[in-house]
Design a protein around this motif. Structure first.
Motif, PDB file in Angstrom:
ATOM      1  N   ALA A 402       0.893  -1.589   0.303  1.00  0.00           N
ATOM      2  CA  ALA A 402      -0.284  -0.069  -0.267  1.00  0.00           C
ATOM      3  C   ALA A 402       1.087   1.006   0.034  1.00  0.00           C
ATOM      4  CB  ALA A 402      -0.663  -0.182   1.620  1.00  0.00           C
ATOM      5  N   GLU A 403       2.170   0.996   0.246  1.00  0.00           N
ATOM      6  CA  GLU A 403       3.340   2.377   0.659  1.00  0.00           C
ATOM      7  C   GLU A 403       4.034   2.323  -0.328  1.00  0.00           C
ATOM      8  OE1 GLU A 403       3.300   3.525   4.755  1.00  0.00           O
ATOM      9  OE2 GLU A 403       1.224   3.704   4.949  1.00  0.00           O
ATOM     10  N   VAL A 404       4.249   2.260  -1.244  1.00  0.00           N
ATOM     11  CA  VAL A 404       5.393   2.107  -2.253  1.00  0.00           C
ATOM     12  C   VAL A 404       6.330   3.522  -2.698  1.00  0.00           C
ATOM     13  CG1 VAL A 404       6.918   1.485  -4.113  1.00  0.00           C
ATOM     14  CG2 VAL A 404       4.891  -0.112  -3.037  1.00  0.00           C
ATOM     15  N   TYR A 405       7.325   4.179  -1.803  1.00  0.00           N
ATOM     16  CA  TYR A 405       7.836   5.353  -2.118  1.00  0.00           C
ATOM     17  C   TYR A 405       9.009   5.592  -2.670  1.00  0.00           C
ATOM     18  CZ  TYR A 405       5.154   6.088   2.832  1.00  0.00           C
ATOM     19  OH  TYR A 405       4.277   5.496   3.887  1.00  0.00           O
ATOM     20  N   TYR A 406       8.282   6.660  -3.852  1.00  0.00           N
ATOM     21  CA  TYR A 406       9.418   6.452  -4.922  1.00  0.00           C
ATOM     22  C   TYR A 406       9.544   8.214  -5.037  1.00  0.00           C
ATOM     23  CZ  TYR A 406      10.465   6.533  -9.538  1.00  0.00           C
ATOM     24  OH  TYR A 406      11.468   5.801 -10.702  1.00  0.00           O
ATOM     25  N   TYR A 407      10.851   8.568  -4.975  1.00  0.00           N
ATOM     26  CA  TYR A 407      11.641  10.033  -5.051  1.00  0.00           C
ATOM     27  C   TYR A 407      11.892  10.369  -6.020  1.00  0.00           C
ATOM     28  CZ  TYR A 407      10.001   9.225   0.034  1.00  0.00           C
ATOM     29  OH  TYR A 407      10.052   9.970   1.102  1.00  0.00           O
ATOM     30  N   ARG A 408      11.587  11.467  -6.777  1.00  0.00           N
ATOM     31  CA  ARG A 408      12.124  11.657  -8.514  1.00  0.00           C
ATOM     32  C   ARG A 408      13.518  12.948  -7.842  1.00  0.00           C
ATOM     33  NH1 ARG A 408       7.091  12.035 -12.201  1.00  0.00           N
ATOM     34  NH2 ARG A 408       9.070  12.705 -13.473  1.00  0.00           N
ATOM     35  N   LEU A 409      14.350  12.248  -7.638  1.00  0.00           N
ATOM     36  CA  LEU A 409      15.879  13.392  -6.659  1.00  0.00           C
ATOM     37  C   LEU A 409      16.639  14.100  -8.061  1.00  0.00           C
ATOM     38  CD1 LEU A 409      17.238  10.705  -4.681  1.00  0.00           C
ATOM     39  CD2 LEU A 409      15.795  12.355  -3.969  1.00  0.00           C
ATOM     40  N   LEU A 410      16.634  13.790  -9.062  1.00  0.00           N
ATOM     41  CA  LEU A 410      17.222  14.713 -10.050  1.00  0.00           C
ATOM     42  C   LEU A 410      17.071  14.461 -11.340  1.00  0.00           C
ATOM     43  CD1 LEU A 410      19.138  16.243 -11.161  1.00  0.00           C
ATOM     44  CD2 LEU A 410      20.812  14.637 -11.647  1.00  0.00           C
ATOM     45  N   GLU A 411      15.770  14.954 -12.022  1.00  0.00           N
ATOM     46  CA  GLU A 411      14.736  14.927 -13.282  1.00  0.00           C
ATOM     47  C   GLU A 411      15.382  14.931 -14.462  1.00  0.00           C
ATOM     48  OE1 GLU A 411      11.951  14.056 -12.755  1.00  0.00           O
ATOM     49  OE2 GLU A 411      10.372  15.077 -11.442  1.00  0.00           O
ATOM     50  N   SER A 412      15.158  13.688 -15.407  1.00  0.00           N
ATOM     51  CA  SER A 412      15.318  13.779 -17.112  1.00  0.00           C
ATOM     52  C   SER A 412      15.530  15.219 -17.578  1.00  0.00           C
ATOM     53  CB  SER A 412      14.526  12.423 -17.688  1.00  0.00           C
ATOM     54  OG  SER A 412      15.673  12.411 -18.727  1.00  0.00           O
ATOM     55  N   GLY A 413      16.902  15.488 -18.030  1.00  0.00           N
ATOM     56  CA  GLY A 413      16.799  16.227 -18.369  1.00  0.00           C
ATOM     57  C   GLY A 413      17.486  17.304 -17.675  1.00  0.00           C
ATOM     58  N   ARG A 414      18.421  17.177 -16.293  1.00  0.00           N
ATOM     59  CA  ARG A 414      17.583  18.214 -15.494  1.00  0.00           C
ATOM     60  C   ARG A 414      19.183  18.834 -14.904  1.00  0.00           C
ATOM     61  NH1 ARG A 414      13.351  20.561 -13.167  1.00  0.00           N
ATOM     62  NH2 ARG A 414      15.414  22.280 -11.982  1.00  0.00           N
ATOM     63  N   PRO A 415      20.046  20.040 -15.175  1.00  0.00           N
ATOM     64  CA  PRO A 415      21.262  19.988 -15.321  1.00  0.00           C
ATOM     65  C   PRO A 415      21.740  19.006 -13.343  1.00  0.00           C
ATOM     66  CG  PRO A 415      20.112  22.503 -14.193  1.00  0.00           C
ATOM     67  CD  PRO A 415      19.478  20.844 -15.260  1.00  0.00           C
ATOM     68  N   LEU A 416      22.412  19.101 -12.763  1.00  0.00           N
ATOM     69  CA  LEU A 416      22.475  18.808 -10.749  1.00  0.00           C
ATOM     70  C   LEU A 416      23.345  19.994 -10.701  1.00  0.00           C
ATOM     71  CD1 LEU A 416      23.096  16.834  -9.125  1.00  0.00           C
ATOM     72  CD2 LEU A 416      25.226  16.742  -9.607  1.00  0.00           C
ATOM     73  N   ASP A 417      22.108  20.340 -10.107  1.00  0.00           N
ATOM     74  CA  ASP A 417      22.170  21.865  -9.738  1.00  0.00           C
ATOM     75  C   ASP A 417      23.312  22.044  -7.915  1.00  0.00           C
ATOM     76  OD1 ASP A 417      20.223  21.717  -9.074  1.00  0.00           O
ATOM     77  OD2 ASP A 417      18.790  23.597  -9.712  1.00  0.00           O
ATOM     78  N   ALA A 418      23.357  22.983  -7.182  1.00  0.00           N
ATOM     79  CA  ALA A 418      23.065  23.042  -5.352  1.00  0.00           C
ATOM     80  C   ALA A 418      21.551  22.069  -5.188  1.00  0.00           C
ATOM     81  CB  ALA A 418      22.883  24.713  -5.352  1.00  0.00           C
ATOM     82  N   PRO A 419      19.881  22.175  -5.777  1.00  0.00           N
ATOM     83  CA  PRO A 419      19.087  22.286  -4.410  1.00  0.00           C
ATOM     84  C   PRO A 419      19.345  20.366  -4.880  1.00  0.00           C
ATOM     85  CG  PRO A 419      19.006  24.090  -5.400  1.00  0.00           C
ATOM     86  CD  PRO A 419      19.777  23.865  -5.989  1.00  0.00           C
ATOM     87  N   ALA A 420      19.020  20.183  -5.858  1.00  0.00           N
ATOM     88  CA  ALA A 420      19.627  18.503  -6.177  1.00  0.00           C
ATOM     89  C   ALA A 420      21.012  18.177  -5.530  1.00  0.00           C
ATOM     90  CB  ALA A 420      19.641  18.537  -7.635  1.00  0.00           C
ATOM     91  N   ARG A 421      22.174  18.919  -5.740  1.00  0.00           N
ATOM     92  CA  ARG A 421      23.093  17.545  -5.174  1.00  0.00           C
ATOM     93  C   ARG A 421      22.147  17.421  -3.213  1.00  0.00           C
ATOM     94  NH1 ARG A 421      27.893  18.441  -6.859  1.00  0.00           N
ATOM     95  NH2 ARG A 421      28.422  19.159  -8.700  1.00  0.00           N
ATOM     96  N   ALA A 422      21.685  19.173  -2.724  1.00  0.00           N
ATOM     97  CA  ALA A 422      21.270  18.930  -1.353  1.00  0.00           C
ATOM     98  C   ALA A 422      20.097  17.711  -0.999  1.00  0.00           C
ATOM     99  CB  ALA A 422      20.914  20.231  -1.291  1.00  0.00           C
ATOM    100  N   MET A 423      19.338  17.545  -2.048  1.00  0.00           N
ATOM    101  CA  MET A 423      18.017  16.146  -1.804  1.00  0.00           C
ATOM    102  C   MET A 423      18.694  14.863  -1.929  1.00  0.00           C
ATOM    103  SD  MET A 423      14.838  15.972  -4.537  1.00  0.00           S
ATOM    104  CE  MET A 423      14.868  17.723  -4.688  1.00  0.00           C
ATOM    105  N   ILE A 424      20.391  14.711  -2.794  1.00  0.00           N
ATOM    106  CA  ILE A 424      20.947  13.562  -2.942  1.00  0.00           C
ATOM    107  C   ILE A 424      21.545  13.268  -1.911  1.00  0.00           C
ATOM    108  CG2 ILE A 424      22.413  12.361  -4.080  1.00  0.00           C
ATOM    109  CD1 ILE A 424      21.256  13.372  -6.100  1.00  0.00           C
ATOM    110  N   GLY A 425      22.367  14.062  -1.016  1.00  0.00           N
ATOM    111  CA  GLY A 425      23.586  13.992  -0.077  1.00  0.00           C
ATOM    112  C   GLY A 425      22.413  14.284   1.327  1.00  0.00           C
ATOM    113  N   ALA A 426      21.312  14.187   1.403  1.00  0.00           N
ATOM    114  CA  ALA A 426      20.096  14.596   2.309  1.00  0.00           C
ATOM    115  C   ALA A 426      20.041  12.687   2.752  1.00  0.00           C
ATOM    116  CB  ALA A 426      19.213  15.489   2.044  1.00  0.00           C
ATOM    117  N   VAL A 427      19.590  12.535   1.217  1.00  0.00           N
ATOM    118  CA  VAL A 427      18.602  10.977   1.237  1.00  0.00           C
ATOM    119  C   VAL A 427      18.962  10.112   2.657  1.00  0.00           C
ATOM    120  CG1 VAL A 427      19.481   9.920  -0.250  1.00  0.00           C
ATOM    121  CG2 VAL A 427      17.169   9.504  -0.316  1.00  0.00           C
ATOM    122  N   ARG A 428      17.977   9.409   3.278  1.00  0.00           N
ATOM    123  CA  ARG A 428      18.256   8.461   3.787  1.00  0.00           C
ATOM    124  C   ARG A 428      17.463   7.052   3.566  1.00  0.00           C
ATOM    125  NH1 ARG A 428      15.772  10.765   9.053  1.00  0.00           N
ATOM    126  NH2 ARG A 428      14.481  11.594   7.458  1.00  0.00           N
ATOM    127  N   GLY A 429      17.502   6.285   4.118  1.00  0.00           N
ATOM    128  CA  GLY A 429      16.963   4.848   3.504  1.00  0.00           C
ATOM    129  C   GLY A 429      15.806   4.190   5.140  1.00  0.00           C
TER     130      GLY A 429
END
Length: 539
Positions: A402-429
C-alpha cells in the motif's frame, strides 16, 4: 516465609548440585546473581516460586554467565535472552522431565492474536516452544519454532552458538517488520523467568536495573543532545505527496497479475526545502571531482542497426543469444533483425537507487552503502554523463504494497544544481525493497522519454522484500515480470547488486546479460559509470 525460602534453597541445591542462596526483594521480577537467587516478595503461589527456582537452576547448569553485550542492541539482547531461556529450560526438562509441568502451569494467558507488539510476539513464541502441540498463525512465531527445533535436532541443545545465530535471524526479522521495541517498558513475558541480567556483562552501562528487564535498560542509552540548527529532516510521513499510482503485481502461485495491487506514492522529499545555508553545507559535504566516464558509442552516420523487430537481414549475434536463452529456459529477445539506419539515437538512463533501511548499515570502511550510492550518483551526474543525453536519478523504498515510496531526486535532462545536490546528499534509507512496483513506475516514466535508448539501472544491496510478504520467491518473480513488461515497452532494465550472494536472484530477474555484482561497495561509482555508458550505447 523463612521456612518457605529454606525449602526453595533445598530444592535448588537438589536440582543444581550446589548451594544456592534464596532471598526476597521488592519488585516483580526474579534476579539471579552468582549463586544467589532473589525472588520478588509479590511472587504468586508455591507453584510459580518453584518454577522460578527451576529456571534459575537451568541457567546455573547450562548457561555461561556475563557474556559481553556490547555487540548487540537492546532488541537483539531481548531475543537472544528469550531463546537462551527456552534452550536451558528444555535441557533441564530433559534431565528432570517432571519440571516441564511446573513451567507449563505458570504460562500466562495467550496474548490477543491481533496484538503484534514485541512482548506479545515473544510471549507467543515462548508458548510454542514450551507446548509443542500449540498452534499459532503468525509467520514469525512459527519460524521461531521451526528454527529452534531444527537447531536442536541438528546441532544439539548444548550448542549455544547455534541458538545465538537463530536468535540473530529472528531479531533481524523483527527489525525488517519494524516491530517497535521500548527497552524501558519491556518485561520478560514468562512470569517465572528472571530478568536475564545473569547472562550479560554490560560494561559501563549507566542505567541501573530495576524490576523491569535489567538487561534492556542497561543496553538503552538516552539520545544525545542536539543543536536545533542541526535538526535532521522530517520523517517520510511528513514528505509532501505529489501523486498516487496503482500497478499490478505478479502472483507466482496463481500465475497471473493481480490488478491494481500496489500503490506507488510519489513524494517531494523534505530536504528540497532546506535553507540556502544548509544546501551549501550539504553541497560542501558532498564535494566531488568529475569522473572519467567511458565514451558511449553513438550512431553518427549510416550504420547497421542491430536487434530490430523487423529488417532486411538476420542479426546472427541476436539469433545465437536466442538459442542460448532457450537452453537456459529464459525468455528470448524476439528482436532478431538488422537494418540500415543513420543519425544519432538519443539515450535516456534512469538510475534507480534502493533506499531501504538495509542500505544504512555500515560497511567494512565504516561508510554505509547509502553513502556510497549517493556519492556514485553525484559523480555520475557531475561528470555530465558523457554519452547519456538525459540522465535521471530516482530512489524508492516500500512499507507494504500500500505504500511504495518513490522519490525523483534528479529529473531527466535537468542539470545537477545546488538543490539537487542537497536533495541527493540528504536522502536516507527507510523501510523495505518492493522492487517490482518501483520498476514498473520507473518504466512508465521512461516511456515519456524521446525514442532511442531508454534504460532503467537499479542499484540494490539485496533481493526484493517487504514486511507483508513471507514467500522469498514471490517478489523475485514479480520483479522478473516487471522487467519483462519494461522490455516489451522498449525500456531495458539492468541492475548493479552490491551483494556477493546476489547471482541467483539478479540473474533470475534481469537475465544473464543485464547485471553485474559488486563484491566491494567501494567499486560502485566506477561500475555505475561503466554500466550507464554501456546501456546508453546499446543498440
Amino acid at each position: 516465609m523463612k521456612d518457605g525460602l529454606a525449602a526453595l534453597a533445598l530444592l535448588a541445591r537438589g536440582l543444581a548440585g550446589i548451594d544456592v542462596e534464596v532471598q526476597t526483594l521488592p519488585g516483580a521480577r526474579a534476579v539471579l546473581t552468582g549463586r544467589k537467587l532473589l525472588l520478588p516478595e509479590s511472587a504468586g503461589g508455591p507453584g510459580l516460586r518453584r518454577a522460578m527456582v527451576a529456571h534459575a537452576v537451568a541457567h546455573l547448569r547450562h548457561s555461561r554467565a556475563a557474556r559481553p553485550a556490547h555487540t548487540l542492541g537492546p532488541m537483539g539482547i531481548a531475543i537472544v535472552s528469550a531463546i537462551e531461556d527456552a534452550r536451558v529450560e528444555r535441557l533441564l526438562c530433559r534431565d528432570f522431565p517432571g519440571l516441564h509441568g511446573w513451567f507449563a502451569a505458570s504460562l500466562p494467558p495467550a496474548p490477543d492474536l491481533l496484538d503484534l507488539g514485541f512482548a506479545a510476539l515473544v510471549s507467543r513464541m515462548d508458548r510454542l516452544l514450551l507446548l509443542p502441540a500449540s498452534q499459532d498463525d503468525n509467520h514469525w512465531v512459527n519460524k521461531a519454532r521451526r528454527l529452534f527445533d531444527e537447531t536442536a535436532a541438528n546441532a544439539g541443545l548444548e550448542d549455544y552458538d547455534a541458538f545465538r545465530a537463530i536468535a540473530s535471524v529472528l531479531a533481524n526479522d523483527l527489525g525488517q517488520m519494524r516491530v517497535r521495541f521500548e527497552p524501558r517498558d519491556y518485561t520478560v513475558p514468562a512470569p517465572w523467568r528472571d530478568d536475564n541480567s545473569y547472562l550479560w556483562d554490560f560494561g559501563e552501562a549507566d542505567v541501573p536495573p530495576d524490576e523491569a528487564i535489567a538487561l534492556q535498560q542497561a543496553g538503552a542509552r538516552p539520545p544525545p543532545p542536539s543543536d536545533a540548527g542541526d535538526a535532521s529532516p522530517l520523517e517520510a510521513g511528513s514528505d509532501m505527496e505529489l501523486g498516487r499510482y496503482t500497478y499490478p503485481e505478479w502472483d507466482r502461485k496463481l500465475e497471473r497479475l493481480r490488478p491494481d495491487w500496489c500503490t506507488v506514492i510519489e513524494k517531494l522529499p523534505t530536504w528540497q526545502g532546506l535553507s540556502p545555508a544548509r544546501e551549501e553545507a550539504a553541497l560542501n559535504r558532498e564535494r566531488i571531482q568529475p569522473l572519467a566516464l567511458p565514451r558511449a558509442r553513438h550512431l553518427d552516420r549510416t550504420h547497421r542497426l542491430r536487434r530490430q523487430w523487423e529488417g532486411d537481414d538476420i542479426d546472427l549475434n541476436a539469433a545465437i543469444e536466442v538459442l542460448v536463452d532457450r537452453r537456459l529456459r529464459l525468455r528470448p529477445d524476439a528482436r532478431l533483425f538488422m537494418r540500415a539506419g543513420k543519425g544519432p539515437r538519443p539515450s535516456s538512463v534512469l538510475v534507480l537507487l534502493d533506499l531501504s533501511a538495509s542500505a544504512n548499515d555500515p560497511g567494512a570502511n565504516a561508510a554505509s552503502l547509502l553513502d556510497i550510492e549517493k556519492q556514485a550518483a553525484l559523480l555520475l551526474a557531475a561528470s555530465n554523463a558523457r554519452g547519456i543525453d538525459r540522465l535521471a536519478i530516482h530512489g524508492f523504498s516500500s512499507n507494504t504494497r500500500a505504500e511504495v515510496y518513490y522519490y525523483r531526486l534528479l529529473e531527466s535532462g535537468r542539470p545537477l544544481d545546488a538543490p539537487a545536490r542537497a536533495m541527493i546528499g540528504a536522502v536516507r534509507g527507510r523501510y523495505s525493497t518492493r522492487m517490482g512496483a518501483a520498476l514498473r513506475h520507473a518504466a512508465a516514466l521512461m516511456r515519456d522519454e524521446p525514442p532511442g535508448q531508454r534504460a532503467v539501472l537499479l542499484v540494490t544491496d539485496g533481493a526484493p522484500s517487504d514486511i507483508d510478504v513471507h514467500d522469498p520467491r514471490y517478489l523475485i518473480e514479480d520483479a522478473r515480470q516487471a522487467v519483462a513488461e519494461a522490455r516489451e515497452a522498449g525500456v531495458r532494465a539492468a541492475c548493479i547488486a552490491v551483494d556477493g550472494a546476489a547471482d541467483a536472484y539478479v540473474r533470475r530477474i534481469f537475465g544473464w546479460r543485464n547485471y553485474c555484482i559488486a563484491d566491494d561497495a567501494r567499486s560502485l561509482p566506477a561500475r555505475l559509470a561503466r554500466m550507464s555508458a554501456r546501456l546508453a550505447a546499446a543498440h
